[in-house]
Design an enzyme around this catalytic site. Structure first.
Site, PDB file in Angstrom:
ATOM      1  N   GLU A  36      13.358  -3.714  61.454  1.00 47.83           N
ATOM      2  CA  GLU A  36      12.584  -2.509  60.376  1.00 47.83           C
ATOM      3  C   GLU A  36      13.227  -3.583  59.079  1.00 47.83           C
ATOM      4  OE1 GLU A  36      16.410   0.675  60.629  1.00 47.83           O
ATOM      5  OE2 GLU A  36      14.655   0.781  61.937  1.00 47.83           O
ATOM      6  N   GLU A  96      -5.399   8.235  67.357  1.00 47.81           N
ATOM      7  CA  GLU A  96      -6.234   9.052  67.792  1.00 47.81           C
ATOM      8  C   GLU A  96      -7.467   9.844  66.745  1.00 47.81           C
ATOM      9  OE1 GLU A  96      -6.047  11.239  71.011  1.00 47.81           O
ATOM     10  OE2 GLU A  96      -3.762  10.612  71.713  1.00 47.81           O
TER      11      GLU A  96
END
Length: 273
Positions: A114, A83
């Site tokens: 992960e 953004e």
């Protein structure tokens, strides 16, 4: 000595027999829990302030900001990073979001991604991480190996680190120069850290990126003067910003925006005439 670290994010919900609740009861209880999140964030304002100020210093020196995380936490980092260019007109390389498992993991879970303690450093090196940069690990638990390993490698390389976690005194905090620990308590659905923990992380990320960009001069008054004009809606928003800033009609503002190509240039040109 026994490790006293406990995952509050994994503790049993304060609510029982959720499947027996009415829809109204479910929504009321979730909303009640959500209201506690901003108060938990408030307790960490000083820690957030310290991190923001050091990020600004690093970026002013030519550094970049990296977020690293897995699952929901990784996706939130990518969202915040993605953004920044349209909102503030900065380069896509200035703020970077990296997720365990790569781009595929943005949409679907990548098994065991992960758990690789070395992969984050490999990912960072692909993006040419350097000493002027700063790397923020995001993890509700504060234990994600991908993040722990990445931050530890950064510290070993002399790169500044920070974190956004939802458990106190976590392994990730221990490898962070600027830790932020937003303790939101047990989730409504036990262990579902996409809920309050995810909301807390989103709020903190909003605060970090917005404050950093304001400090870097990417906002004038209260306006996104460097926003990218990538669609009709944003062109209209840009025109409205110019109209409000200069006290002129939206039509004249739209003409100025077309002439100058950016909200900042249009406002600056008219202001300094």
């Amino acid at each position: 000595m026994q490790d006293k670290f406990k995952k509050i994010t994994e503790q049993s919900s304060n609510y029982r027999h959720l499947e027996q609740m009415s829809t109204g009861e479910l929504l009321t209880h979730i909303n009640t829990e959500d209201q506690s999140v901003p108060l938990a964030v408030q307790k960490e304002l000083k820690a957030i302030e310290r991190l923001v100020e050091v990020i600004v210093k690093q970026l002013q020196k030519g550094g970049k900001l990296f977020y690293i995380g897995a699952g929901t936490s990784g996706r939130l980092g990518i969202l915040d990073a993605s953004e920044c260019p349209p909102t503030f007109g900065v380069s896509a390389e200035l703020v970077n979001g990296l997720i365990a498992g790569g781009d595929k993991a943005i949409r679907t879970a990548v098994e065991h991604a992960e758990d690789d303690i070395e992969q984050a450093w490999k990912d960072l090196k692909k993006h040419h991480v350097q000493k002027e940069d700063i790397v923020i690990g995001i993890a509700a638990s504060g234990t994600t190996p991908y993040v722990v390993g990445g931050l530890q490698a950064c510290q070993n390389a002399g790169i500044l680190t920070g974190c956004i976690v939802c458990n106190p005194h976590s392994p990730i905090s221990k490898v962070s120069d600027y830790p932020i620990e937003v303790v939101v308590g047990p989730e409504f659905v036990t262990g579902s850290s996409r809920m309050k923990a995810g909301t807390a992380q989103k709020l903190v990320l909003n605060m970090i990126s917005t404050s950093v960009m304001i400090k870097l001069g990417r906002v004038k008054d209260n306006k996104m003067v460097d926003m990218q004009l990538s669609n009709a809606k944003l062109h209209r928003r840009g025109s409205l910003l110019i109209s409000e800033a200069l006290g002129i009609s939206e039509k004249k503002a739209a003409d100025l925006l077309k002439t100058h190509g950016s909200v900042r240039k249009a406002i600056d040109h008219e202001t300094h005439q």
